[in-house]
Scaffold this motif. Sequence first.
Motif, mmCIF file in Angstrom:
data_model
loop_
_atom_site.group_PDB
_atom_site.id
_atom_site.type_symbol
_atom_site.label_atom_id
_atom_site.label_comp_id
_atom_site.label_asym_id
_atom_site.label_seq_id
_atom_site.Cartn_x
_atom_site.Cartn_y
_atom_site.Cartn_z
ATOM 1 N N TRP A 78 0.818 -1.219 0.000
ATOM 2 C CA TRP A 78 0.000 0.000 0.000
ATOM 3 C C TRP A 78 0.846 1.261 0.000
ATOM 4 C CZ3 TRP A 78 -4.482 -1.475 -1.482
ATOM 5 C CH2 TRP A 78 -4.982 -2.721 -1.095
ATOM 6 N N ALA A 79 2.103 1.166 0.400
ATOM 7 C CA ALA A 79 2.954 2.353 0.465
ATOM 8 C C ALA A 79 3.153 2.982 -0.914
ATOM 9 C CB ALA A 79 4.304 1.992 1.082
ATOM 10 N N PHE A 80 3.158 2.158 -1.957
ATOM 11 C CA PHE A 80 3.414 2.667 -3.304
ATOM 12 C C PHE A 80 2.341 3.650 -3.776
ATOM 13 C CE2 PHE A 80 5.839 -1.249 -3.166
ATOM 14 C CZ PHE A 80 7.024 -0.893 -3.768
ATOM 15 N N PHE A 81 1.130 3.513 -3.254
ATOM 16 C CA PHE A 81 0.039 4.349 -3.741
ATOM 17 C C PHE A 81 0.182 5.801 -3.286
ATOM 18 C CE2 PHE A 81 -1.519 0.047 -4.081
ATOM 19 C CZ PHE A 81 -2.090 0.056 -5.350
ATOM 20 N N ALA A 82 1.141 6.068 -2.396
ATOM 21 C CA ALA A 82 1.462 7.463 -2.067
ATOM 22 C C ALA A 82 2.054 8.187 -3.272
ATOM 23 C CB ALA A 82 2.443 7.504 -0.894
ATOM 24 N N LEU A 83 2.481 7.429 -4.284
ATOM 25 C CA LEU A 83 3.054 8.017 -5.491
ATOM 26 C C LEU A 83 2.011 8.302 -6.563
ATOM 27 C CD1 LEU A 83 6.277 5.818 -5.870
ATOM 28 C CD2 LEU A 83 6.128 8.164 -5.023
ATOM 29 N N PHE A 84 0.734 8.069 -6.265
ATOM 30 C CA PHE A 84 -0.302 8.263 -7.293
ATOM 31 C C PHE A 84 -0.323 9.698 -7.811
ATOM 32 C CE2 PHE A 84 -4.603 9.623 -8.419
ATOM 33 C CZ PHE A 84 -4.860 8.761 -9.475
ATOM 34 N N VAL A 85 -0.406 10.661 -6.912
ATOM 35 C CA VAL A 85 -0.494 12.063 -7.347
ATOM 36 C C VAL A 85 0.780 12.517 -8.061
ATOM 37 C CG1 VAL A 85 -0.795 14.450 -6.584
ATOM 38 C CG2 VAL A 85 -2.206 12.644 -5.586
ATOM 39 N N PRO A 86 1.990 12.255 -7.516
ATOM 40 C CA PRO A 86 3.192 12.621 -8.285
ATOM 41 C C PRO A 86 3.253 11.961 -9.658
ATOM 42 C CG PRO A 86 3.768 12.138 -6.010
ATOM 43 C CD PRO A 86 2.330 11.747 -6.168
ATOM 44 N N SER A 87 2.823 10.702 -9.757
ATOM 45 C CA SER A 87 2.820 10.018 -11.056
ATOM 46 C C SER A 87 1.825 10.674 -12.011
ATOM 47 C CB SER A 87 2.470 8.541 -10.865
ATOM 48 O OG SER A 87 3.430 7.884 -10.078
ATOM 49 N N LEU A 88 0.672 11.038 -11.482
ATOM 50 C CA LEU A 88 -0.346 11.703 -12.302
ATOM 51 C C LEU A 88 0.181 13.026 -12.836
ATOM 52 C CD1 LEU A 88 -3.292 11.552 -13.300
ATOM 53 C CD2 LEU A 88 -3.961 12.774 -11.221
ATOM 54 N N VAL A 89 0.866 13.793 -11.988
ATOM 55 C CA VAL A 89 1.456 15.068 -12.413
ATOM 56 C C VAL A 89 2.512 14.835 -13.485
ATOM 57 C CG1 VAL A 89 2.925 16.978 -11.631
ATOM 58 C CG2 VAL A 89 0.966 16.251 -10.246
ATOM 59 N N ASN A 90 3.291 13.784 -13.319
ATOM 60 C CA ASN A 90 4.337 13.451 -14.289
ATOM 61 C C ASN A 90 3.769 13.263 -15.690
ATOM 62 O OD1 ASN A 90 5.838 10.894 -15.687
ATOM 63 N ND2 ASN A 90 7.309 12.272 -14.718
ATOM 64 N N TRP A 91 2.572 12.686 -15.777
ATOM 65 C CA TRP A 91 1.948 12.486 -17.093
ATOM 66 C C TRP A 91 1.151 13.699 -17.556
ATOM 67 C CZ3 TRP A 91 -3.608 11.254 -17.401
ATOM 68 C CH2 TRP A 91 -4.058 11.240 -18.727
#
Length: 491
Positions: free
Chosen positions: A221-234
């Motif tokens: 579940w820790a990886f999902f903290a990267l959802f928003v940064p990943s979304l911004v990256n795209w």
Amino acid sequence: MRLIATVLISLLLPSAAFAAASSGGDRFDLTNHWVGFTAIGIFTVAYLLVMAEEFTHLRKSKPVILAAGLIWGLIAWYYNTHGLPHTAEEMVRHNLLEYAELMLFLLVAMTYINAMDERNVFEKLRSWLVSKGFGFRKLFWITGVLAFFISPVADNLTTALLMCAVVLAVGGSNTKFVLLACINIVVAANAGGAFSPFGDITTLMVWQKSVTTPQGPVDFWAFFALFVPSLVNWLIPAAIMHFAVPDEKPQGGGEDVELKRGAKRIMVFFLATIVTAVSFHNFLGMPPVIGMLTGLAYLQFFGFYLKKTFHLDHPQLSNEDRIEMEHDGQMGDMVSFDVFNKVARAEWDTLLFFYGVVLCVGGLGFIGYLAVVSEMMYTQWGAAMELTPAMNATPANIMVGILSAIVDNIPVMFAVLTMMPDMSMGQWLLVTLTAGVGGSMLSIGSAAGVALMGQARGKYTFFGHLKWAPVIALGYAASIVVHLWINSGSF
């Protein structure tokens, strides 16, 4: 220039720190020996051949497998001549175990993807999008959104190939649209894969390594903290490229495709397999690969059921014909569902390439190049910039993403994991993010980009992607800033 070359080479050389500890001190420093120089030369030549695959058409697994054998042969010869015949053997077995876990995990995932492909799941999606007659700009966003949200489950490579098939089907001869849509797909697929343990090989490596930080383990579940940064990256490069996409509507539609019997149930079994892998790891403390292989049994039993009831798909056959076809059917026969055929269709070039990379960099790391570079990147750089201890590793982790665009993220992340620098949860998530999305800056920086250059040959090219590299780099920088901001409590 010498410093840059040292960092670039050494980031590819994991396992030195582990080897020093695991060999009980019976390890030679060969960094200034002809064995070490020869091994670096072998690996460099092999990796240049990998990067030139687009032009030579030599499959990328071949040079690295040969290089792995030569490098470990050199190491074993040196240790045998110095009375330590088992030291190199122990280390290569450790590397093989790490590779085996990842390979079997990926093999199960690829088998499920191939099974769904054979049941027309992806073809159904493609035909539906084509038949709707969307305009180029709308299709640009639809394929990007789908790539971002499918890649966390189906992996970024499979997702990119699927979306590229859609783009080529509707884009036709409009090279500009195909180029921009393919760039968008690569960025979206890599970004989507960065916030899921299943989305990219690098995230899978971090999850399976069971990295523990002062804030706790980097669990599922820790990886999902990267959802928003990943979304911004795209989103940032996509929003800028949107205005360059032709504001036109393509001609033509798509034929309707029917799902084959069992398609929806296979999708359910795939989700159940993912749940099993996560449960085995989180609740039982077992490697995720054990859960994945257990999930493969779900597909095997269901495949047996489909094979025994294939007559439901062919009601016109006589009973004698059905018995004969079931008895004589071969793997891949249209009348039977054979799970081993789906295993055979796995991307074996990628799996064997991964073997070569792990063994090559494991051997080079065992020679002894990593300790100095690890100290330089994860301690000296931060100290020179007068950063706080919590932010000490930030420059190194940002550099990991940049190197991923040049070298490919798999060997770079493998190097970091075998260095095992003492970092906080926020820093481990940062390096996971940068390694996952950094490869988007160049078309050769990720498996998705390399695959699409082959699939859309002549339309999606290295230099076509390179023109938009500054825009993609802007998204890369923004995603890092967003991560440092919204996940500041994990540093």
